[in-house]
Write a protein that holds these residues in place. Structure first.
Motif, short mmCIF file in Angstrom:
data_model
loop_
_atom_site.label_atom_id
_atom_site.label_comp_id
_atom_site.label_asym_id
_atom_site.label_seq_id
_atom_site.Cartn_x
_atom_site.Cartn_y
_atom_site.Cartn_z
N GLY A 187 6.92 -10.66 -4.30
CA GLY A 187 7.21 -9.59 -3.35
C GLY A 187 6.08 -8.57 -3.31
O GLY A 187 5.25 -8.47 -4.22
N SER A 188 6.09 -7.77 -2.25
CA SER A 188 5.00 -6.79 -2.05
C SER A 188 4.87 -5.82 -3.22
O SER A 188 3.77 -5.46 -3.63
CB SER A 188 5.26 -5.99 -0.78
N THR A 189 6.02 -5.38 -3.75
CA THR A 189 5.93 -4.35 -4.80
C THR A 189 5.39 -4.94 -6.10
O THR A 189 4.62 -4.29 -6.82
CB THR A 189 7.31 -3.69 -5.05
N ASP A 190 5.76 -6.19 -6.42
CA ASP A 190 5.19 -6.84 -7.62
C ASP A 190 3.68 -7.00 -7.47
O ASP A 190 2.92 -6.76 -8.41
CB ASP A 190 5.83 -8.23 -7.83
N VAL A 191 3.26 -7.41 -6.27
CA VAL A 191 1.83 -7.60 -6.06
C VAL A 191 1.11 -6.25 -6.07
O VAL A 191 -0.01 -6.14 -6.59
CB VAL A 191 1.55 -8.39 -4.75
N ALA A 192 1.76 -5.22 -5.56
CA ALA A 192 1.16 -3.88 -5.59
C ALA A 192 0.85 -3.47 -7.03
O ALA A 192 -0.25 -2.98 -7.33
CB ALA A 192 2.11 -2.87 -4.94
N ILE A 193 1.79 -3.72 -7.93
CA ILE A 193 1.57 -3.37 -9.35
C ILE A 193 0.47 -4.25 -9.94
O ILE A 193 -0.38 -3.78 -10.71
CB ILE A 193 2.89 -3.52 -10.15
N VAL A 195 0.84 -1.20 0.00
CA VAL A 195 0.00 0.00 0.00
C VAL A 195 0.87 1.25 0.00
O VAL A 195 0.63 2.20 -0.77
CB VAL A 195 -0.95 -0.01 1.22
N ARG A 196 1.92 1.24 0.82
CA ARG A 196 2.79 2.44 0.88
C ARG A 196 3.48 2.68 -0.46
O ARG A 196 3.70 3.82 -0.87
CB ARG A 196 3.81 2.30 2.01
N GLN A 197 3.85 1.60 -1.16
CA GLN A 197 4.47 1.75 -2.48
C GLN A 197 3.48 2.39 -3.45
O GLN A 197 3.85 3.26 -4.23
CB GLN A 197 4.92 0.38 -3.02
N LEU A 198 2.23 1.91 -3.42
CA LEU A 198 1.23 2.48 -4.33
C LEU A 198 0.98 3.95 -4.01
O LEU A 198 0.82 4.78 -4.91
CB LEU A 198 -0.08 1.68 -4.25
N GLN A 199 0.97 4.26 -2.71
CA GLN A 199 0.78 5.66 -2.32
C GLN A 199 1.94 6.53 -2.81
O GLN A 199 1.75 7.62 -3.32
CB GLN A 199 0.66 5.77 -0.79
N MET A 214 -4.98 -0.72 10.49
CA MET A 214 -5.79 0.46 10.13
C MET A 214 -5.48 0.91 8.71
O MET A 214 -6.38 1.24 7.93
CB MET A 214 -5.50 1.61 11.11
N LEU A 215 -4.18 0.91 8.36
CA LEU A 215 -3.77 1.31 7.01
C LEU A 215 -4.46 0.42 5.96
O LEU A 215 -4.97 0.90 4.95
CB LEU A 215 -2.24 1.20 6.89
N LEU A 216 -4.46 -0.89 6.21
CA LEU A 216 -5.05 -1.83 5.24
C LEU A 216 -6.58 -1.67 5.18
O LEU A 216 -7.16 -1.73 4.09
CB LEU A 216 -4.67 -3.27 5.61
N ILE A 261 3.89 6.11 -5.41
CA ILE A 261 3.94 6.36 -6.86
C ILE A 261 2.60 6.90 -7.39
O ILE A 261 2.40 6.98 -8.60
CB ILE A 261 4.38 5.11 -7.64
N GLY A 262 1.71 7.24 -6.48
CA GLY A 262 0.44 7.85 -6.88
C GLY A 262 -0.46 6.92 -7.67
O GLY A 262 -1.15 7.32 -8.60
N LEU A 263 -0.45 5.62 -7.31
CA LEU A 263 -1.24 4.62 -8.04
C LEU A 263 -2.17 3.89 -7.07
O LEU A 263 -2.26 2.67 -7.08
CB LEU A 263 -0.26 3.62 -8.69
N GLU A 264 -2.84 4.67 -6.23
CA GLU A 264 -3.65 4.07 -5.17
C GLU A 264 -5.00 3.62 -5.73
O GLU A 264 -6.03 4.32 -5.59
CB GLU A 264 -3.84 5.10 -4.05
N LYS A 265 -5.01 2.44 -6.38
CA LYS A 265 -6.25 1.94 -6.98
C LYS A 265 -6.16 0.43 -7.12
O LYS A 265 -5.08 -0.15 -7.03
CB LYS A 265 -6.48 2.58 -8.35
N ALA A 266 -7.31 -0.20 -7.35
CA ALA A 266 -7.34 -1.64 -7.62
C ALA A 266 -7.99 -1.84 -8.98
O ALA A 266 -9.11 -1.38 -9.21
CB ALA A 266 -8.12 -2.37 -6.54
N TYR A 267 -7.27 -2.51 -9.89
CA TYR A 267 -7.78 -2.76 -11.24
C TYR A 267 -9.05 -3.60 -11.18
O TYR A 267 -10.00 -3.39 -11.89
CB TYR A 267 -6.69 -3.47 -12.05
N ASN A 268 -9.02 -4.60 -10.30
CA ASN A 268 -10.16 -5.51 -10.15
C ASN A 268 -10.48 -5.67 -8.66
O ASN A 268 -10.10 -6.65 -8.03
CB ASN A 268 -9.82 -6.87 -10.79
N PRO A 269 -11.17 -4.69 -8.07
CA PRO A 269 -11.38 -4.70 -6.62
C PRO A 269 -12.10 -5.93 -6.10
O PRO A 269 -11.84 -6.37 -4.97
CB PRO A 269 -12.20 -3.42 -6.36
N LYS A 270 -12.96 -6.53 -6.93
CA LYS A 270 -13.71 -7.72 -6.47
C LYS A 270 -12.79 -8.91 -6.27
O LYS A 270 -13.13 -9.87 -5.59
CB LYS A 270 -14.78 -8.08 -7.50
#
Ligand code: SF4
Length: 416
Positions: A136-142, A42-46, A79-81, A48-57
């Motif tokens: 890793g977390s960053t790969d999954v974040a992307i 989550v912090r990585q996405l924040q 809380m962050l999650l 790089i300004g990419l705070e979204k989920a392509y497929n939230p479901k």
């Protein structure tokens, strides 16, 4: 040339047919994180300004490793999650729901899909005939933000299993035997494709135990065909419409074929401090055990708890041993209550923890004292895994764990 299971699945998610060894970009269906890895994603996405989920479901953030939280720092990560899930519309699996890999199979993953998770035992999902792998977390974040990832298509080891398990021998013994045979790095970045007559009638819970531990041999995934057992399982969790048949081609190319006759296996024990340090139970008899832990994404399912309860019925846990039990999910806990399994385990002297990872990762609910020995049904026994580098962890099936809890020392479930 035909295709293996992973070649078929990755081809269907890339823009072309792929072969082992190729690097490709593929669409992903299910992305997960847990409370240890999710905050970094989550912090990585924040950042790089990419705070979204392509497929939230199909994006699930689990609170399972430290749940309920034992420390304020972890509470703040929870809380962050929770806030991120709320913001992007993703699922938040809160404390008490259970272990990420169990719930992903119960609720979200389907055959033929690609599943990435920021947790090494994401490979559990291969039991459903999906390509499931930890990253890793960053790969999954992307993957979460863009709905795709990069992959090197793994070469495949075909694990052909024949014969029937003898009394007291289970899928856990088989996977410990296999890891002992090929070593902790024996299948690095390979796909372990399970097949053969024994697999064709193996129930989903046992398939999950095998897929779960594929990574303990270094594998990228542990995968099963999608067949009538898969269909029956999906129907049982009300997702029968998601079933699709999936088999490797007859002329698929395998790097290695390993044949195992299940009828020749004995109960197995991994000794400290590596999973591949395996011995038979006969070679391990009599080692004093201070704590027995039955649970985790490897062996915390209903069948595992039932096997333990059948052995512990009308018996008592040894006076110098403690027994911890952690159901892998809320549904398993509920079913175990309904079936009287929990009552049996409690009457025998067991302590039940809330569904989740429990003691497995060493942050709470069962940290070892200096010099203590634990026999656990989990998948790892590295130094410090149960929260104390001076503790020793042995791994076994739930049956071996239950008889050991009664005797206070490692014992043979075939002698019951
Ligand atoms: Fe990891 Fe253990 Fe939790 Fe499974 S139960 S996800 S191995 S910490």
């Amino acid at each position: 040339m035909g295709q293996t299971l992973v070649e078929k699945i990755i081809s269907s998610h890339a823009e072309h047919d792929v072969k082992a060894g190729e690097i490709t970009i593929a669409k992903v269906d299910v992305c997960i994180t847990q409370d240890g890895t999710g905050p970094l994603a989550v912090r990585q996405l924040q950042k790089i300004g990419l705070e979204k989920a392509y497929n939230p479901k199909k994006t699930i953030l689990y609170l399972d490793h430290a749940a309920p939280s034992p420390r304020k720092e972890l509470s703040n990560d929870h809380m962050l999650l929770r806030n991120f899930a709320n913001k992007v519309g993703a699922h938040l699996s809160d404390i008490g729901e259970g272990v990420c890999h169990q719930i992903t199979v119960e609720k979200y993953l389907n055959p033929g899909e690609i599943h990435i998770g920021a947790d090494s035992h994401t490979c559990t999902g291969g039991a459903l005939g999906a390509f499931a792998t930890g990253m890793g977390s960053t790969d999954v974040a992307i993957g979460i933000a863009l709905g795709k990832t990069w992959l090197r298509v793994p070469e495949t080891f075909k694990i052909n299993i024949t014969g029937s398990f003898l009394k007291g021998v289970y899928a856990k013994d088989l996977i410990l035997y296999l890891i002992g045979l090929i070593g902790a790095d024996g299948a690095t970045y390979k796909s372990l494709e399970f097949c053969g007559p024994t697999v064709n009638s193996m129930e989903m819970t046992d398939r999950m135990t095998l897929s779960n531990m594929a990574v303990e041999a270094g594998a990228k995934c542990g995968i099963f065909p999608s067949d009538k057992i898969t269909k029956k399982y999906l129907e049982s969790v009300k997702r029968g419409d998601k079933w699709m048949p999936l088999q490797p081609d007859n002329d698929a190319l395998y790097e290695r074929v390993i044949n195992i006759d299940a009828s020749k296996l004995e109960p197995m024990i991994s000794h400290p401090h590596t999973v591949d340090n395996t011995k038979t139970v006969s070679q391990s008899i009599g080692i004093k055990i201070d704590q027995v832990f039955i649970g985790t994404c490897t062996n915390g399912r209903l069948k595992d708890l039932r096997i333990a309860a059948e052995i512990l019925k009308n018996k008592k846990v040894h006076a110098k041993t403690r027994l911890l039990i952690t159901p892998a999910s809320r549904q398993i806990f509920l079913d175990a209550v309904k079936q009287g399994i929990i009552e049996t385990l409690l009457k025998a002297g067991g302590t039940i923890n809330s569904p989740g990872c429990g003691a497995c990762v060493g942050v709470h609910q069962g940290i070892l004292g200096d010099g203590e020995n634990c026999l656990a049904t989990q998948n790892r026994n590295f130094k410090g895994r149960l929260g104390n580098v001076n503790g020793n962890i042995y791994l076994s099936s739930p049956a071996t764990a239950a008889i050991t809890a009664i005797k206070g020392k490692i014992s043979d479930p075939r002698k019951l």
